[in-house]
Design an enzyme around this catalytic site. Structure first.
Site, mmCIF file in Angstrom:
data_model
loop_
_atom_site.group_PDB
_atom_site.id
_atom_site.type_symbol
_atom_site.label_atom_id
_atom_site.label_comp_id
_atom_site.label_asym_id
_atom_site.label_seq_id
_atom_site.Cartn_x
_atom_site.Cartn_y
_atom_site.Cartn_z
ATOM 1 N N LYS A 126 0.838 -1.203 0.000
ATOM 2 C CA LYS A 126 0.000 0.000 0.000
ATOM 3 C C LYS A 126 0.870 1.249 0.000
ATOM 4 C CE LYS A 126 -1.632 1.706 3.977
ATOM 5 N NZ LYS A 126 -1.676 3.152 4.286
ATOM 6 N N ASN A 127 1.901 1.248 0.842
ATOM 7 C CA ASN A 127 2.728 2.443 0.997
ATOM 8 C C ASN A 127 3.639 2.703 -0.197
ATOM 9 O OD1 ASN A 127 1.549 3.000 3.447
ATOM 10 N ND2 ASN A 127 3.170 2.063 4.667
ATOM 11 N N CYS A 129 -4.398 8.169 10.042
ATOM 12 C CA CYS A 129 -4.430 7.606 11.392
ATOM 13 C C CYS A 129 -4.170 8.683 12.443
ATOM 14 C CB CYS A 129 -3.369 6.516 11.522
ATOM 15 S SG CYS A 129 -3.788 4.991 10.654
ATOM 16 N N ARG A 185 2.089 14.537 12.907
ATOM 17 C CA ARG A 185 2.562 14.285 11.552
ATOM 18 C C ARG A 185 2.372 15.505 10.641
ATOM 19 N NH1 ARG A 185 1.438 8.267 9.510
ATOM 20 N NH2 ARG A 185 -0.691 8.882 9.192
ATOM 21 N N ASP A 212 5.577 0.984 12.039
ATOM 22 C CA ASP A 212 4.337 0.323 11.625
ATOM 23 C C ASP A 212 4.229 -1.132 12.114
ATOM 24 O OD1 ASP A 212 3.293 2.536 10.430
ATOM 25 O OD2 ASP A 212 3.514 1.853 8.366
ATOM 26 N N ARG A 234 -8.260 -0.095 5.487
ATOM 27 C CA ARG A 234 -7.408 0.886 4.820
ATOM 28 C C ARG A 234 -6.098 0.265 4.350
ATOM 29 N NH1 ARG A 234 -5.588 4.879 8.299
ATOM 30 N NH2 ARG A 234 -4.383 5.446 6.473
#
Length: 419
Positions: free
Chosen positions: A22-23, A118, A123, A308, A400
């Site tokens: 995903k990233n 999130c 951030r 993560d 997600r």
């Protein structure tokens, strides 16, 4: 609202095919703004991907999905382009801010909602804006939006990031790709997902080179009429999550379609904790661990241990004999899963940036609440190892970032269902 119901204490065995990252997919999808036709393979069909596609369509690109084989095709429509990323599309997904760089680079302006995602800390986007300003963009924050403009286009620059940021590194690379002249970025993030973006951009005719934490970009302004094809790398966070699940409740689990060289740190830490695993060329095999050992770790930018995977590893630490510690160096609000794990019987205390886990603790099923993507999956792991039944609320966070989570676990004999 949907919930996950897990009946724990079941030994798992089988194989799991790891999905695309995903990233890695999200910045590459943002990069499709820069070119004409793109075909992406191995894209995980998770909610963040669908949100990004919706954003690209809003901007004016056309995007189609072949759901059966995870192929996405994106075509640029040079007319009717909107240089806007509205709040309703960016609020749930932080990666929406990644369209800022390519829009300013190609269309000389952009208006992007400040991002969501999130709730794991502030951030801020200050490092993204810092890089864009160095490349010549004029930027202001107005009514919750980033308003950027570069009337004469962007110009190459020598930029040193004050701290390491994956998103800011990616946005700066995307912005510099169409800039006039050469850009050098220093103190960059060098995650595998950043490297996959660079690999993709080089297929577009750019010259992006990475050496240590320095990235140099000699951008491309040529018109690409051919279709660029790229296969997304595997999801190392999904792999790490299932490695930990296998260590917790696995009899024998094989994790396929991966490159173990990318997850050296994760393998090293699991081995130190007593996890028995066999590393092959494109797979990792994990067999039942006899005893889990305590360990002290801290999260760091790649190639360090990823933030993560912090929540997931904490569940394994609960089963270790003695006192384990995790120091969280990346985000300031990333222990929100701890109260839920404590409700299930974990003995954890937080001191500043450090979680101290006293083990082993016996976990018992409870009704719990997910707070963010990785915290959600840590509760799934806790549910798999706990006595009795665990109910997880607010599972939209899981959707997600984890493709076919229940199906993959069910195929390994887990008792898990959506209610």
């Amino acid at each position: 609202m949907q919930k996950l119901l897990i009946n724990g204490k079941r030994e798992l065995s089988g194989s799991i095919k790891i999905s695309g990252s995903k990233n890695a997919s999200l910045p590459i999808l943002a990069a499709t703004i820069l070119c004409d036709k793109v075909k992406l393979k191995n894209v995980p069909l998770v909610k963040d991907i669908f949100t990004m596609l919706e954003l690209l369509r809003f901007i004016g690109l056309s995007a189609t999905i072949q759901k059966k084989n995870g192929i996405i095709q994106v075509k640029s429509n040079k007319k009717n382009i909107k240089t806007l990323a509205p709040y309703n599309l960016v609020k749930t997904m932080r990666a929406g801010v990644l369209v800022l760089g390519p829009l300013v680079a190609k269309y000389k302006k952009a208006k992007i909602s400040l991002p969501g995602g999130c709730a794991i800390g502030t951030r801020p986007v200050n490092l993204h804006l810092f890089a864009l300003k160095k490349l010549g963009a004029k930027i202001k924050i107005k009514n919750g939006y980033i308003v950027a403009e570069a009337k004469n286009g962007l110009y190459g620059a020598d930029i040193k990031f004050p701290s390491i940021s994956v998103g800011a590194t990616e946005n700066a690379i995307l912005a510099a790709f169409n800039a006039k002249g050469k850009t050098i970025l220093r103190n960059c993030a060098i995650e595998p997902e950043v490297k996959d973006l660079i690999k993709f951009l080089n297929k577009l005719g750019g010259k992006v080179l990475i050496k240590g934490r320095k990235i140099s970009i000699s951008g491309s302004t040529k018109n690409l009429n051919t279709t660029i094809t790229h296969e997304i790398i595997f999801d190392r966070i999904e792999l790490g999550t299932y490695m930990i699940a296998a260590a917790l409740v696995g009899k024998k689990i094989i994790l396929n379609r991966i490159d173990p060289k990318i997850v050296k740190k994760e393998i090293e830490i699991l081995k130190k904790m007593g996890v028995r695993l066999k590393v092959n060329k494109t797979s990792i095999e994990i067999i039942k661990s006899l005893e889990i050992k305590k360990i002290n770790i801290e999260t760091k930018p790649y190639p360090g241990f990823p933030t993560d995977l912090q929540a997931q590893l904490m569940v394994l630490m609960i089963k270790a004999k003695g006192k384990s510690k995790i120091k969280e160096n990346i985000f300031e609000n990333r222990f929100m899963h701890v109260p839920e794990l404590k409700r299930m019987g974990a003995n954890i205390e937080i001191k500043n940036k450090t979680a101290i886990i006293n083990g082993p603790s016996k976990l018992t099923g409870a009704e719990v609440m997910a707070t963010d993507l990785r915290a959600s999956v840590s509760l799934v792991l806790a549910g798999l190892v706990a006595d009795n039944r665990t109910i997880i609320n607010r599972i939209y966070h899981l959707e997600r970032g984890y493709e076919l989570l229940e199906k993959k676990l069910k195929n390994c004999k887990a008792r898990i269902k959506r209610i």
